[in-house]
Design a protein around this motif. Sequence first.
Motif, PDB file in Angstrom:
ATOM      1  N   SER C  45       0.829  -1.204   0.000  1.00 21.47           N
ATOM      2  CA  SER C  45       0.000   0.000   0.000  1.00 21.47           C
ATOM      3  C   SER C  45       0.862   1.252   0.000  1.00 21.47           C
ATOM      4  O   SER C  45       0.514   2.257  -0.613  1.00 21.47           O
ATOM      5  CB  SER C  45      -0.916   0.010   1.222  1.00 21.47           C
ATOM      6  N   GLN C  91      -7.324   0.553  -0.056  1.00 26.72           N
ATOM      7  CA  GLN C  91      -7.441  -0.806   0.454  1.00 26.72           C
ATOM      8  C   GLN C  91      -8.647  -0.985   1.366  1.00 26.72           C
ATOM      9  O   GLN C  91      -9.378  -1.963   1.264  1.00 26.72           O
ATOM     10  CB  GLN C  91      -6.157  -1.153   1.215  1.00 26.72           C
ATOM     11  N   ASP C 170      -5.873  -1.060  -4.865  1.00 23.55           N
ATOM     12  CA  ASP C 170      -5.286  -1.764  -3.725  1.00 23.55           C
ATOM     13  C   ASP C 170      -6.281  -2.773  -3.152  1.00 23.55           C
ATOM     14  O   ASP C 170      -7.241  -2.405  -2.493  1.00 23.55           O
ATOM     15  CB  ASP C 170      -4.871  -0.738  -2.658  1.00 23.55           C
ATOM     16  N   GLU C 171      -6.054  -4.013  -3.405  1.00 23.18           N
ATOM     17  CA  GLU C 171      -6.891  -5.115  -2.912  1.00 23.18           C
ATOM     18  C   GLU C 171      -8.382  -4.862  -3.094  1.00 23.18           C
ATOM     19  O   GLU C 171      -9.127  -4.738  -2.131  1.00 23.18           O
ATOM     20  CB  GLU C 171      -6.585  -5.389  -1.437  1.00 23.18           C
TER      21      GLU C 171
END
Lengths: 264, 184, 290, 273
Positions: C45, C91, C170-171
């Motif tokens: 991240s 995220q 991010d994810e």
Amino acid sequence: MTIRLDDVSFAYPDGSLAVDRVNLAVAAGERVAIIGQNGAGKTTTVKLMNGLLRPTTGRVLVDDVDTASQTTATTARQVAYVFQNPDDQIFGTDVRSELEYIPRHDRWSAERTNERVRRAVKMTGIGKYLDLNPNDLPFAIKKFVAIAAMLVGEPRYVILDEPTAGLDGRGLALLKRLIGQLEDEGTAVVTITHDMRFVADTFDRVVVMAQRQVIADAPATEIFDDDDVLARARLQRPVGAQLAQDLGLAPASLQLDDVVALIP
Amino acid sequence: MNRTPSPVTQVVAIGIGAALFFVLGRFVAIPTPIPNTSISIQYAILAVFAVLYGPVVGALAGFIGHLLIDATGYGIWISWELASGVFGLIVGVLLLRNAVAEGEFGRPLAVRFSVAVVLANALAWLVVAPLGDVLFYSEPANKVWVQGSLAFVSNSITAVVLGLLVLSLYARTRTRTGSLSHDR
Amino acid sequence: MALIEMRDVNFTYAYADAPALQGVNLVLQPGLLYGVVGRNASGKSTLCNVMRGIVPNFHDGELTGDVDVLGTPLRDWDPAELSRRIGYVFQNPFTQISGIRDTVFEEIALGLEHLGVDREQMIARVIEVVHELGIEALVEKDPNGLSGGQRQKVAFASILAMDADVLVIDEPTSQLDPESTEEVFAIIRRLKEKGKSIILVEHSIDLLAEYVDRIIVLDGGRVTAEGPAQDVLTSPALDAAGVPRPEVTEIAHRLEAQGRGLDTTPITKDAARTVLSARLQETSRDHSTR
Amino acid sequence: MISNTVAPPTLDASYLDRFRKPASLGNPVRDLNPLVLLACAVLLAVVTAMLPELVGSAAVCLAAVVLAFLGGVGRRFVSVFARLVLAVGGFLFVVRVIFAKDADTYWSWGPFGISPTSITEAAGFTVFVLAMCAILTLFFAFVPIRHLMLALEDVGVHRKASYIVLASFQAITDLGANVRTVLDAQKSRGVETEGSIVRRAGAFLPVLAPVFLSAMSQTEERALALDARAFNVSSRHSQFVFLRRPGITDWAVLGGMLVLTVGSIIGKVLLWH
Ligand SMILES: Nc1ncnc2c1ncn2[C@@H]1O[C@H](COP(=O)(O)OP(=O)(O)OP(=O)(O)O)[C@@H](O)[C@H]1O
Ligand SMILES: Nc1ncnc2c1ncn2[C@@H]1O[C@H](COP(=O)(O)OP(=O)(O)OP(=O)(O)O)[C@@H](O)[C@H]1O
Ligand SMILES: [Mg+2]
Ligand SMILES: [Mg+2]
């Protein structure tokens, strides 16, 4: 010694029905996975189990006591719920004070506190972070802190809401060990997850939710063999099992080693 | 603040700061025997916002928050709203370049904060508010001075005590992130 | 011109003891889909934050080395311009709601309002992403009354609607069910086909293997490997960084360990199917000829 | 049985047409331009100050109730206003009435006393304050903050300024949500927060610090969320939901209100001074 949902429905204040006539029982010492689509009603179901939500219709019984008849706090001492969003649960300014919250509130002796906290820390592997602020921890580790905070109270049922989200391989192994340990101690563990490999490797009993209802409740091997259930809940087998099936290696096995063994 | 917060952060902080100021001022006012005067704890939060996000945020959050309180109460009294703005502004200016946001909150900063709060209070309640009352509303000078002095004393005490408390709590939430070792 | 170029980049969060990124050297090319993998806390991240200028604009800390984004040094970028050019899906799925819009529909349109897109186009864009993510049933809901996965989809949809040429994601699937996860990956593939440059952090290695062009491996804040997916996913760097292999690759490895290795090491299901069915046929032929 | 399940909308043309038309609250009074309504509220306050005490203020209160029903928010308004009358009105009246300074008191004790004049004065003042409260309550019952902000943006107020006001109001709601979140977290750890007043009061204090701290950390999260939506891009921005341009009705209402105001000022100077 069970948590029992009897024909339970729940609608949020805005009118959306999230759980529709669900019947489900979790006995002491069981290990259950709840899987299903986003918005299927999994989180709502487990919040009903620990009394955070009370059914609109139907009854939820924890050890034969109706959750509607007692405070959430009383139910929650039996049934620990680890929130899907750890930020909703953690408020301490450092990890240690977060873990010692229940002991301080209940005025436990120092020995008892230390023993339980040490045990929870060991099970979750967060020893390195005790003096840090939970806010600065990566999401996955924050989640372990939340789990540890609940384990300190030694509940009889533990509910983990998406503990596998964003977890690395090592974290998954740790989680698996933790669940096994709880089972050995006779604590029931209910886990919501979207990680099918984790389900296949860790759980015997799998509850499938779709469209606000429980549509299946059976051993993992049976669930992953049932094309109809998988289609209705829009689920998939773990990749290795998909491969085995595509190649016609019957029975479509779930563990990787079984697949390997089937290949000549 | 070692680095000025980004403009977006400032805008958001003004909104949230004003709301906190409003909620505390509107619903948590502790009454005193003196008419029209209550102990206000919202100045503590305002001071903290000024420290964390700078003078502009302090000034506007104070002004807007106070405007909201008065608009939903007995009417707008512009000189006092300005005074709240000035309070936030001065605290912010006197505490430019601090490192609370990074978890640094020791005795020197506590002293600096206390001095700044008292100075800002003096300017707000002994100068701006009474002067405004006299200019805008032609209030009798001795009455506004009494009110101003009362506000000065009670706000200084509450803002210093509670402000230090909140700041130290906040700094604790920002403690040094130790070396997170990579194995579990 | 490179998409992003990092030379000797180190970053330490304010008052953290250890750097979150150390000696990072990377050159990312436009038009590709990059997967970023690594253990928890390995700096994924943080790497995204640097690429998008969140570090140093929002997070305090010490950033050294050179970062060029689209040919311009990071410090010379106007932060507002960066937010327009590079879409960023964070995220944490629970903190991305603006809080100032009452319905999911309006929430998704918010970014377009800021970009000054006209109304017809806004409606068209929102409808398009709503259909893409299959969240038709949610458009009337209050964004604060959503399940975890629904929030993540709305956050993704909001950035998708803005149609930036570069995306840092991010994810995006951490809270999503398997089907939605596949859908998100399919969307990402379509974006790539439209010529967008994408940096994608993901723990689900099986899916990364199916979709990405190149993979960046992070371990303790260092980039330990960067290269074509096939090379990286079969290299020891992956094990060293503690990242699991795709299941199909794992099967191949276990076969090899038992002395029954395959000709090629597959990373995708299709490749595995091909090489394994070849093996199956071979053995059945052996069987019949004997 | 649960019957009120919200049916998901179908995203067909008729649904989308809603966004092509100006936002409407479904009532002609409430659909007046928010700024016109704001001006009317201010003018009405002026009128109240001009009208003879007690009678005038009482008339304004009554008018507010009638307007509320016309605007289709009668029930909500009356329930809020009734509470104001009881709490604010009752309190003000009592505080004002017991400080009679003249001689012919009905009753007196130390600095306190009640007299016919103190009663009239207190009543006049109380009803006046209530009238002001009525105007304010009515305005907020009529105009959603979001619409007020849209109207302000239409006359050139900067988007950031309107965001601040909108966010302030939103943050007040969010604080309530934060309190619930923290209470839920406490409950799930077995901390009693339900039950008697004493217990709830006891639970209140430990909740305060986390609520404010989380509000503060929300600042950063919100800022990042907005930055990701290009909040700070300075080019012209557009509105998704938008208001009708003020039309002839709006100006007529405003004109009427102005006439009323001027009338009341003349009245005050010439007739009932
Ligand atoms: N606070 C709320 N207010 C209104 N509706 C809600 C609220 N929380 C959830 N819902 C709705 O209830 C339904 C079930 O939500 P729930 O959170 O139980 O889903 P879930 O199965 O846990 O999904 P996920 O996997 O995405 O977390 C969803 O359709 C959701 O939109
Ligand atoms: N805001 C912050 N302040 C201080 N330290 C931070 C902050 N954010 C991250 N860190 C630290 O920086 C390191 C790298 O974190 P980062 O979030 O980049 O990891 P990650 O690879 O994205 O992990 P995950 O897979 O859990 O998302 C960690 O040690 C983390 O604790
Ligand atoms: Mg959920
Ligand atoms: Mg991360």
